[in-house]
Design an enzyme around this catalytic site. Structure first.
Site, PDB file in Angstrom:
ATOM      1  N   GLU A 322       0.839  -1.203   0.000  1.00  0.00           N
ATOM      2  CA  GLU A 322       0.000   0.000   0.000  1.00  0.00           C
ATOM      3  C   GLU A 322       0.876   1.255   0.000  1.00  0.00           C
ATOM      4  OE1 GLU A 322      -2.913   0.925   3.230  1.00  0.00           O
ATOM      5  OE2 GLU A 322      -4.394   0.341   1.753  1.00  0.00           O
ATOM      6  N   HIS A 351       7.414 -27.230   1.656  1.00  0.00           N
ATOM      7  CA  HIS A 351       6.636 -28.370   1.159  1.00  0.00           C
ATOM      8  C   HIS A 351       5.467 -27.901   0.316  1.00  0.00           C
ATOM      9  CE1 HIS A 351       8.993 -30.963   3.789  1.00  0.00           C
ATOM     10  NE2 HIS A 351       9.026 -29.879   4.539  1.00  0.00           N
ATOM     11  N   LYS A 455     -13.582   1.417  -3.420  1.00  0.00           N
ATOM     12  CA  LYS A 455     -14.612   1.796  -2.440  1.00  0.00           C
ATOM     13  C   LYS A 455     -15.758   2.509  -3.131  1.00  0.00           C
ATOM     14  CE  LYS A 455     -11.622   2.496   1.562  1.00  0.00           C
ATOM     15  NZ  LYS A 455     -11.013   3.499   2.405  1.00  0.00           N
TER      16      LYS A 455
HETATM   17  O1  LIG Z   1      -8.735   2.514  10.052  1.00  0.00           O
HETATM   18  P1  LIG Z   1      -9.665   2.774   8.924  1.00  0.00           P
HETATM   19  O2  LIG Z   1      -9.893   4.235   8.684  1.00  0.00           O
HETATM   20  O3  LIG Z   1     -10.969   2.027   9.122  1.00  0.00           O
HETATM   21  O4  LIG Z   1      -9.011   2.231   7.628  1.00  0.00           O
HETATM   22  C1  LIG Z   1      -8.729   0.885   7.406  1.00  0.00           C
HETATM   23  C2  LIG Z   1      -8.000   0.729   6.089  1.00  0.00           C
HETATM   24  O5  LIG Z   1      -8.843   1.227   5.086  1.00  0.00           O
HETATM   25  C3  LIG Z   1      -8.377   1.684   3.870  1.00  0.00           C
HETATM   26  O6  LIG Z   1      -8.817   0.855   2.869  1.00  0.00           O
HETATM   27  C4  LIG Z   1      -6.948   2.049   3.714  1.00  0.00           C
HETATM   28  O7  LIG Z   1      -6.485   1.779   2.427  1.00  0.00           O
HETATM   29  C5  LIG Z   1      -6.055   1.370   4.714  1.00  0.00           C
HETATM   30  O8  LIG Z   1      -4.829   2.036   4.700  1.00  0.00           O
HETATM   31  C6  LIG Z   1      -6.657   1.428   6.072  1.00  0.00           C
HETATM   32  O9  LIG Z   1      -5.783   0.849   6.983  1.00  0.00           O
END
Ligand SMILES: O=P(O)(O)OC[C@H]1O[C@H](O)[C@H](O)[C@@H](O)[C@@H]1O
EC number: 5.3.1.9
Length: 528
Positions: A322, A351, A455
């Site tokens: 990432e 293995h 997203k």
């Molecule tokens: O901690 P949050 O805000 O819920 O984010 C959780 C995750 O979500 C996202 O998809 C980001 O790409 C991550 O870098 C992050 O750790």
């Protein structure tokens, strides 16, 4: 290279950290002196960039943020006294809270003690806590931890079913930096319902770890949750293990969080040294650059020869991929950077896929993690004079040698034992290596613009689902997929509509299919 020359190369390049008892061996990466010299100017720049970052520069320009995970383990480095104080106070609050939970000073309404913890979070809000729990939790921890790190209903059921008879003594951590990520939100809502189902007041069991004033923070505040711990703007999710995100779950399990922070601090001190050969993170970054030609052409296979470090590669997958997997460099050029990371553990993986590593497509370099201490107690003999640990050690050495003989490079990291200090140090080592490598290839390691696309697309699918259901609910007779798509104003999205409906149909959500399932265009769909 003959055995003597190789032994000399080993000694020439060996890095040893006395305080941590940690060795780093890059001798089996076949770079030469000219290559090292050619990278020196880039390293000078990388060390300078890192020094600026640690001083509080806006090292994440796209999000206009400072990058301060180094301050978490050395609060005096924070750029303002207020930040220093905040870090120190949070740490004290975490320790006080964990102690009260463990002694029963804070206890659930209907039990003397909390016995279990459910930790709800995803990505950076799960991978560190999961790795550390697996690596450091004792066999019988004061609180047993369970993770919900997805929005998979069956996965949630599994945890809730296992805890059905102990929900009344189970603490719930909801961890989300943004406080708005759908997966942990869904997990929280479902867990909350499970508590309500047993007439338990969720707020008295719930703890939020999130940014101030996030949606999650507001809910926790308004409902009067048991506790709230801050997640800072200047700590990225994937570098948050030493913030409340990692420290709260660790402390609750009785893990020595001060030792973890101390190990990280010692490693930070060692990786701040602006001298390539005496900086283990720089040696890693150099090796990665060499292996992949500065373009990630080779994958990083991470093989810890220790069961408790199983999740290290999964943790590193997010940290490395990432951070480094970027389309654009800092000047806006299209570069498609990244390094792919995978691995589980040795010797188990020998293995499974080491066959390909040794003989197949040479598109990787290995990182072997060696732990000198086999176990706490003396080992029984398996063969005369030989223990199970001797085998494990032999397999590591054998794999390293077999790979090298076939021109497959490897790095070996050796730690004396798996404990809070060495785990903290390993995390810090890789955090810094990623930061330095990012400078070498001129990218921003601290944002993740690509994650948004998925997203957004998922949100659009859920919106489409609503529209499709409205169309079906108001229809007088069964409709073909074409008709549904047209009425929903989504003719371009017929395949998505089909898949949405197929999912609803499989889950008894009132969708009925008539026709030949092998020919989606023949289907007629209605809702009951
Ligand atoms: O901690 P949050 O805000 O819920 O984010 C959780 C995750 O979500 C996202 O998809 C980001 O790409 C991550 O870098 C992050 O750790």
């Amino acid at each position: 290279m003959d055995a003597k020359a190789l032994w000399q190369r080993y000694q020439d390049w060996l890095y040893f950290h006395e305080g941590l008892g940690l060795y780093l061996d890059v001798s089996r990466m076949r770079f030469d002196d000219a290559f090292v010299e050619s990278l020196r100017p880039k390293f000078e720049q990388a060390f300078a960039d890192m020094a600026e970052l640690e001083k509080g520069a806006i090292a994440n320009p796209d999000e206009n943020r400072m990058v301060g995970h180094y301050w978490l383990r050395n609060p005096d480095l924070a750029p303002t006294p207020e930040l220093t104080q905040e870090i120190v106070q949070t740490l004290e609050q975490i320790e006080a809270f964990a102690e009260k939970i463990q002694t029963g000073a804070i206890h659930p309404p209907r039990a003397n003690r909390f016995t279990d913890v459910i930790s709800i979070g995803i990505g950076g809000s799960a991978l560190g806590p999961e790795f550390v729990a697996e690596a450091l939790s004792s066999d019988f921890p004061p609180l047993k931890i369970h993770f919900i790190d997805n929005t998979d209903p069956a996965g949630i059921d599994r945890i809730l079913t296992q805890l059905r008879n102990s929900l009344a003594s189970t603490l719930v951590l909801v961890i989300s930096k943004s406080g708005g990520t759908p997966e942990p939100r869904n997990g929280m809502i479902e867990v909350k319902k499970a508590y309500a189902g047993q007439n338990l007041d969720f707020a008295q069991y719930a703890v939020a770890i999130t940014s101030a004033d996030s949606n999650l923070d507001k809910v926790a505040k308004s409902e009067g949750w048991l506790a709230r711990f801050p997640m800072y703007d200047w700590v990225g999710g994937r570098t948050s293990e030493m913030s409340a995100v990692g420290l709260v779950p660790a402390a609750l399990q009785g893990i020595d969080i001060r030792a973890m922070l101390e190990g990280a601090k010692e490693m930070d001190d060692a990786t701040r040294v602006a001298d390539l050969k005496n900086n283990p993170a720089a040696l890693l970054a150099l090796s990665w650059y060499y292996a992949g030609n500065g373009k990630g052409e080779k994958d990083m296979v991470v093989l810890p020869y220790k069961d408790s470090l199983l999740l290290f590669s999964r943790y590193l997958q997010q940290l490395v991929m990432e951070s480094l997997g970027k389309e654009k460099d800092l000047d806006g050029n299209t570069v498609y950077q990244g390094i792919a990371v995978y691995g589980n553990k040795g010797s188990t993986d020998q293995h499974a896929y080491v066959q390909q590593l040794r003989e197949g497509v040479p598109n990787f370099f290995a990182t072997l993690i060696e732990v000198l201490e086999d176990r706490k107690n003396p080992s029984p003999e398996i063969d005369p004079g030989v223990t199970a640990g001797d085998y494990l050690s032999g397999f590591l050495l054998g794999t390293r040698q077999a790979l090298y003989e076939n021109q497959r490079d490897s790095i070996t990291v050796t730690i004396p034992q798996v404990n809070a200090r060495t785990v903290g140090a390993l995390i810090a080592l890789y955090e810094r290596a990623v930061g330095l490598y990012a400078s070498l290839v001129n990218i921003n390691a601290y944002h993740q613009p690509g994650v948004e696309a998925g997203k957004k697309a998922a949100a659009a699918i859920l919106d489409l689902q609503k529209r499709v259901l409205e169309v079906l609910q108001s229809a007088k007779s069964a409709l073909t997929l074409d008709e549904i798509a047209e009425k929903a104003g989504a003719s371009q999205e017929i395949e998505s509509i089909y898949k949405i409906l197929r999912h609803l149909q499989a889950n008894q959500r009132g969708v009925v299919f008539q026709g030949n399932l092998a020919q989606p265009s023949s289907l007629k769909v209605s809702v009951s």
